[in-house]
Motif scaffolding. Sequence first.
Motif, PDB file in Angstrom:
ATOM      1  N   GLY A 135      35.674  59.831  39.172  1.00  0.00           N
ATOM      2  CA  GLY A 135      35.788  58.516  38.547  1.00  0.00           C
ATOM      3  C   GLY A 135      36.474  57.504  39.448  1.00  0.00           C
ATOM      4  O   GLY A 135      36.051  56.333  39.523  1.00  0.00           O
ATOM      5  N   TYR A 136      37.518  57.942  40.152  1.00  0.00           N
ATOM      6  CA  TYR A 136      38.215  57.040  41.080  1.00  0.00           C
ATOM      7  C   TYR A 136      37.287  56.619  42.213  1.00  0.00           C
ATOM      8  O   TYR A 136      37.258  55.450  42.600  1.00  0.00           O
ATOM      9  N   ALA A 137      36.526  57.572  42.746  1.00  0.00           N
ATOM     10  CA  ALA A 137      35.610  57.248  43.846  1.00  0.00           C
ATOM     11  C   ALA A 137      34.535  56.255  43.407  1.00  0.00           C
ATOM     12  O   ALA A 137      34.212  55.309  44.127  1.00  0.00           O
ATOM     13  N   LEU A 138      33.981  56.467  42.206  1.00  0.00           N
ATOM     14  CA  LEU A 138      32.951  55.552  41.713  1.00  0.00           C
ATOM     15  C   LEU A 138      33.528  54.189  41.362  1.00  0.00           C
ATOM     16  O   LEU A 138      32.823  53.174  41.461  1.00  0.00           O
ATOM     17  N   GLY A 139      34.779  54.163  40.946  1.00  0.00           N
ATOM     18  CA  GLY A 139      35.380  52.898  40.525  1.00  0.00           C
ATOM     19  C   GLY A 139      35.912  52.049  41.655  1.00  0.00           C
ATOM     20  O   GLY A 139      35.898  50.818  41.567  1.00  0.00           O
ATOM     21  N   LYS A 140      36.374  52.679  42.746  1.00  0.00           N
ATOM     22  CA  LYS A 140      37.055  51.916  43.796  1.00  0.00           C
ATOM     23  C   LYS A 140      36.299  51.881  45.126  1.00  0.00           C
ATOM     24  O   LYS A 140      36.734  51.203  46.053  1.00  0.00           O
ATOM     25  N   THR A 152      24.130  56.861  40.829  1.00  0.00           N
ATOM     26  CA  THR A 152      24.932  58.013  40.403  1.00  0.00           C
ATOM     27  C   THR A 152      25.649  57.719  39.097  1.00  0.00           C
ATOM     28  O   THR A 152      25.671  58.552  38.177  1.00  0.00           O
ATOM     29  N   PHE A 153      26.222  56.519  39.006  1.00  0.00           N
ATOM     30  CA  PHE A 153      26.911  56.148  37.775  1.00  0.00           C
ATOM     31  C   PHE A 153      25.927  56.023  36.614  1.00  0.00           C
ATOM     32  O   PHE A 153      26.246  56.417  35.483  1.00  0.00           O
ATOM     33  N   ARG A 154      24.748  55.515  36.866  1.00  0.00           N
ATOM     34  CA  ARG A 154      23.745  55.397  35.804  1.00  0.00           C
ATOM     35  C   ARG A 154      23.319  56.771  35.295  1.00  0.00           C
ATOM     36  O   ARG A 154      23.125  56.986  34.092  1.00  0.00           O
ATOM     37  N   ILE A 155      23.170  57.712  36.201  1.00  0.00           N
ATOM     38  CA  ILE A 155      22.815  59.074  35.789  1.00  0.00           C
ATOM     39  C   ILE A 155      23.931  59.699  34.959  1.00  0.00           C
ATOM     40  O   ILE A 155      23.679  60.400  33.969  1.00  0.00           O
ATOM     41  N   ILE A 156      25.175  59.437  35.347  1.00  0.00           N
ATOM     42  CA  ILE A 156      26.309  59.968  34.582  1.00  0.00           C
ATOM     43  C   ILE A 156      26.328  59.374  33.182  1.00  0.00           C
ATOM     44  O   ILE A 156      26.574  60.078  32.191  1.00  0.00           O
ATOM     45  N   VAL A 157      26.088  58.073  33.065  1.00  0.00           N
ATOM     46  CA  VAL A 157      26.046  57.437  31.750  1.00  0.00           C
ATOM     47  C   VAL A 157      24.927  58.032  30.909  1.00  0.00           C
ATOM     48  O   VAL A 157      25.090  58.292  29.709  1.00  0.00           O
TER      49      VAL A 157
END
Length: 296
Positions: free
Chosen positions: A110-115, A124-129
């Motif tokens: 989460g930190y890597a995707l956020g910052k 990657t974030f869309r797949i996680i959602v």
Amino acid sequence: MSAVTTGAASAAARRRTPSGRVNLVPTIILGLGALYCVLPVVWIVIASTKTNDELFSTAPFTPSFHGGFVSNIEALFTYNDGIFARWALNSVIYAFGGAALSTVICGCAGYALGKYRFRGSVWTFRIIVAAVLLPQIMLAIPQFLMLAKVGLTNNYAAVILPQLVSPFAIYLCKIYSEASVSDDILEAARVDGGSEWRIFLSIGTRLMAPALVTVFLLQFIAIWNNFLLPFVMLNTDRLYPLTEGLYGLLIITGGQAAQYSIVIIGVLLSIVPLALLFLSLQRYWRVDLLSGGVKA
């Protein structure tokens, strides 16, 4: 003058009445919701004080004071050479180990995707959602088949490994890191010569503490209460968690009342660790979303 005062008071009362009626509706709804959640727990506490005979011969919410609580605990911990203690230890291993490892993995992700912005981060974030919307019950059989291929069924790893990555936990950490970890603080740390890992461990984890504690608690509760995954992965009663162990204990009775009081006291004892954990960690939620961040 008195007529004017009376008229003003009546007008004020009319203005307050609609507001009072509007506030009464959510209060009633919340009260009913609280009763819906609390009554089963109250019934379990009361039923745990009864013997098998009293369980069906007395009123549901009437406690017993004839020593049924102590006798039920003794019967529970002596059943099958004290296997309940083994089930409790297994639940602690599964829940604590899985929640701790999952918090580390999801916090880092989460930190890597956020910052950070890197190739494929958006998709990657869309797949996680999208994975958040996928019911976890659908994955039990595929996970069993995959672990069976490498010989990792019927052991502790079979229960812990499939629950290490939580899409919702990664989503939560990503959103929280964007809101609480200021880019100015990270840039100042980089100017001071801090490596990215050191910045994450010394600054990111501290600012994300409420989110990480939330992830740990949610994962702990989910693994502690999980029934289907251990049911699919395990076939040895010495490896069962409390959920599967108590279910097996209830099934053994064949629908008779012989073991009902033991199962009820077991359920009550299985709730206690969750209540203690929640009460001990709730102080981490007494901060606002931007706690520790730089405010404009």
